[in-house]
Write a protein that holds these residues in place. Structure first.
Motif, mmCIF file in Angstrom:
data_model
loop_
_atom_site.group_PDB
_atom_site.id
_atom_site.type_symbol
_atom_site.label_atom_id
_atom_site.label_comp_id
_atom_site.label_asym_id
_atom_site.label_seq_id
_atom_site.Cartn_x
_atom_site.Cartn_y
_atom_site.Cartn_z
ATOM 1 N N CYS A 154 -13.949 35.988 19.132
ATOM 2 C CA CYS A 154 -13.022 35.650 20.222
ATOM 3 C C CYS A 154 -11.818 34.880 19.691
ATOM 4 C CB CYS A 154 -13.755 34.821 21.279
ATOM 5 S SG CYS A 154 -14.987 35.748 22.227
ATOM 6 N N GLY A 155 -12.068 34.005 18.710
ATOM 7 C CA GLY A 155 -10.959 33.270 18.108
ATOM 8 C C GLY A 155 -9.962 34.198 17.452
ATOM 9 N N LEU A 156 -10.474 35.191 16.735
ATOM 10 C CA LEU A 156 -9.597 36.164 16.083
ATOM 11 C C LEU A 156 -8.860 37.010 17.117
ATOM 12 C CD1 LEU A 156 -8.607 37.449 13.466
ATOM 13 C CD2 LEU A 156 -10.608 38.950 13.516
ATOM 14 N N ALA A 157 -9.550 37.379 18.195
ATOM 15 C CA ALA A 157 -8.933 38.199 19.243
ATOM 16 C C ALA A 157 -7.790 37.442 19.927
ATOM 17 C CB ALA A 157 -9.985 38.609 20.270
ATOM 18 N N LEU A 158 -7.992 36.161 20.229
ATOM 19 C CA LEU A 158 -6.944 35.372 20.878
ATOM 20 C C LEU A 158 -5.794 35.071 19.922
ATOM 21 C CD1 LEU A 158 -9.091 32.863 22.979
ATOM 22 C CD2 LEU A 158 -7.684 34.745 23.840
ATOM 23 N N LEU A 159 -6.129 34.877 18.657
ATOM 24 C CA LEU A 159 -5.082 34.626 17.663
ATOM 25 C C LEU A 159 -4.167 35.836 17.518
ATOM 26 C CD1 LEU A 159 -3.973 32.676 15.486
ATOM 27 C CD2 LEU A 159 -5.490 33.816 13.859
ATOM 28 N N THR A 160 -4.770 37.008 17.406
ATOM 29 C CA THR A 160 -3.966 38.227 17.291
ATOM 30 C C THR A 160 -3.199 38.496 18.584
ATOM 31 O OG1 THR A 160 -5.944 39.527 17.881
ATOM 32 C CG2 THR A 160 -5.427 39.300 15.535
ATOM 33 N N ALA A 161 -3.793 38.148 19.738
ATOM 34 C CA ALA A 161 -3.092 38.322 21.014
ATOM 35 C C ALA A 161 -1.832 37.462 21.051
ATOM 36 C CB ALA A 161 -4.010 37.960 22.174
ATOM 37 N N THR A 162 -1.940 36.223 20.586
ATOM 38 C CA THR A 162 -0.773 35.342 20.543
ATOM 39 C C THR A 162 0.295 35.900 19.616
ATOM 40 O OG1 THR A 162 -2.249 33.446 20.908
ATOM 41 C CG2 THR A 162 -0.013 32.980 20.139
ATOM 42 N N GLY A 163 -0.136 36.376 18.458
ATOM 43 C CA GLY A 163 0.811 36.969 17.520
ATOM 44 C C GLY A 163 1.489 38.199 18.094
ATOM 45 N N GLU A 164 0.730 39.017 18.800
ATOM 46 C CA GLU A 164 1.298 40.226 19.410
ATOM 47 C C GLU A 164 2.337 39.877 20.478
ATOM 48 O OE1 GLU A 164 -2.877 42.662 18.751
ATOM 49 O OE2 GLU A 164 -2.321 41.935 20.745
ATOM 50 N N LEU A 165 2.032 38.866 21.291
ATOM 51 C CA LEU A 165 2.983 38.460 22.331
ATOM 52 C C LEU A 165 4.261 37.892 21.721
ATOM 53 C CD1 LEU A 165 0.637 36.811 25.004
ATOM 54 C CD2 LEU A 165 1.684 39.079 25.057
ATOM 55 N N LEU A 166 4.110 37.108 20.657
ATOM 56 C CA LEU A 166 5.289 36.564 19.985
ATOM 57 C C LEU A 166 6.124 37.675 19.354
ATOM 58 C CD1 LEU A 166 3.747 33.396 18.277
ATOM 59 C CD2 LEU A 166 5.366 33.441 20.186
ATOM 60 N N LEU A 167 5.437 38.663 18.774
ATOM 61 C CA LEU A 167 6.148 39.786 18.165
ATOM 62 C C LEU A 167 6.898 40.592 19.222
ATOM 63 C CD1 LEU A 167 6.784 41.551 15.702
ATOM 64 C CD2 LEU A 167 4.626 42.773 16.116
ATOM 65 N N LEU A 168 6.252 40.847 20.356
ATOM 66 C CA LEU A 168 6.908 41.576 21.440
ATOM 67 C C LEU A 168 8.112 40.809 21.976
ATOM 68 C CD1 LEU A 168 3.817 42.929 23.438
ATOM 69 C CD2 LEU A 168 5.481 44.277 22.147
#
Length: 280
Positions: free
Chosen positions: A250-264
């Motif tokens: 879950c930590g990895l999933a939320l971390l990548t989600a944050t990165g994806e939102l920042l990238l978008l």
């Protein structure tokens, strides 16, 4: 005998996988600290402005489609505020009602009712689009209707998504329904009404709770999609027995989600600048 051997093999595989968890947890902690440091330098001087930046890659954030509690614009437009706020509080309520591991969808009558809420969102969204395009429409849209349709869709999303994710997570099946009966709505609807009136009141006291909870809902939704892919790619689907085992995933999933939102958000900014479109 064969079943005992298979059971022993599964336990060995799980134990082998668990040995890397401390390292993975440590790595995730470092990544989160780096992300926190990055967030400090993100565009915007206040928490609210940084939340707007984080959410900007997903939401159009049209000024006329937004709510302004205390005179400040929420990070998400009215409809998206409703969707992700409704989704997040629904997930919280499901866990409070001790159905966090439910793997069965509601009964057919409840599914139909929840789908009506989704259809309401679709109709209101299309009608709003027609107004923006200056063509014939059914009625004059407003932000409270956008918020209400979003909250109902968020409720449906939470009730439908959780059993799907649980089916991929847990080793043992669970026959609980995420929403077992009509009477159970008596726990969910008052909370959604509270969210609606908090946003509709435009009170400054509701500003940061609404901004933070709706953004957490967005992160949870994107993180849930990431978690599905992470479990499938790591071949760990249907192998967990305790929540503790899920922490690094879950930590990895939320971390990548944050990165994806920042990238978008950055891609949107670059695109708008290239096209000469002013950001709202």
């Amino acid at each position: 005998m064969r079943e005992d051997v298979m059971e022993h093999r599964v336990q060995q595989e799980m134990s082998a996988g668990n040995t890397c968890y401390p390292w993975l947890n440590g790595l995730l902690a470092v990544c989160y600290l780096a992300l926190l440091a990055t967030a400090i330098w993100c565009p915007g001087a206040t928490l609210l402005e940084r939340l707007r930046w984080l959410d900007s890659g997903i939401c159009a954030q049209l000024l006329t489609h937004s709510l302004y509690p205390g005179g400040e614009r929420l990070p998400l437009c009215s409809r998206n505020t409703g969707i992700y706020l409704g989704f997040f509080v629904t997930m919280i309520m499901v866990f409070i009602r001790k159905r966090g591991r439910a793997q069965v969808l509601p009964k057919k009558s409840l599914i139909i009712a929840l789908c009506v809420g989704i259809c309401f969102l679709a109709v209101d969204g299309i009608n709003s689009l027609f107004v923006d395009l200056g063509i014939s429409h059914l009625y004059q849209p407003n932000n409270l209707l956008r918020l209400a349709s979003g909250l109902l869709a968020g409720l449906a999303m939470g009730v439908f998504v959780l059993p799907v994710i649980n089916g991929l997570i847990w080793r043992h099946s669970n026959t609980q329904r995420s929403l077992p009966a009509w009477i159970e709505l008596g726990w969910f609807l008052p909370v959604l009404l509270l969210c609606f009136y908090a946003a509709a009141s435009q009170s400054g006291l509701a500003l940061y709770p609404l901004a933070i909870l709706s953004t957490l809902g967005l992160l949870t939704a994107v993180g849930g999609v990431n978690l599905i892919f992470i479990l499938l790619l790591s071949k760990r689907d249907e192998s967990f027995t305790r929540y503790k085992e899920l922490i690094p995933f879950c930590g990895l999933a939320l971390l990548t989600a944050t990165g994806e939102l920042l990238l978008l958000a950055q891609l949107k900014l670059s695109l708008f600048q290239a096209l000469g479109i002013p950001l709202s």
